[in-house]
Design an enzyme around this catalytic site. Sequence first.
Site, PDB file in Angstrom:
ATOM      1  N   CYS A   1      -0.175  -6.970  -2.838  1.00 22.86           N
ATOM      2  CA  CYS A   1       0.444  -8.276  -3.121  1.00 22.86           C
ATOM      3  C   CYS A   1       0.502  -9.218  -1.927  1.00 22.86           C
ATOM      4  CB  CYS A   1       1.846  -8.078  -3.691  1.00 22.86           C
ATOM      5  SG  CYS A   1       3.068  -7.511  -2.475  1.00 22.86           S
TER       6      CYS A   1
ATOM      7  N   CYS B   1       5.208   6.886   7.695  1.00 24.73           N
ATOM      8  CA  CYS B   1       3.854   7.423   7.615  1.00 24.73           C
ATOM      9  C   CYS B   1       3.178   6.722   6.437  1.00 24.73           C
ATOM     10  CB  CYS B   1       3.943   8.931   7.417  1.00 24.73           C
ATOM     11  SG  CYS B   1       2.359   9.759   7.415  1.00 24.73           S
TER      12      CYS B   1
END
Length: 140
Positions: free
Chosen positions: A57, A128
Amino acid sequence: MEPVVGATPKVVRSEEEWRAQLNPAEYAVLRQAGTERPWTGEYTETKTEGVYECRACGAELFRSDTKFDSHCGWPSFFSPLAGDAVLLREDRTLGMTRVEVLCATCHSHLGHVFEGEGYPTPTDQRYCINSVSLKLVPSE
């Protein structure tokens, strides 16, 4: 992907629209909570200064000055761009309890966050994140 309870995404698309927008690897990670193989992502060892956006997005998620070498095989950050840039939710897949990181704008899967691993960072956290979930916009 299961919806996030108590939060409504600002960017909403049908699964058909996501499939048309994203390539198969991006769709598998961002919309199906997959994981890219370690050491294969384009940003794993990148040192370029800039802002990392959500590949789905375009929302700004992380800055390069919070990226650090964790040697885990995926890009690692010690903090998101702002407290409301990401959503966190419990993930009990794979027989363990982890904390999943989602884009707050479109609720796409980014990776997981871990705490207490002893990295010399200000937050003692390691976001991560899959490279395929991100797009780096270099500083000018």
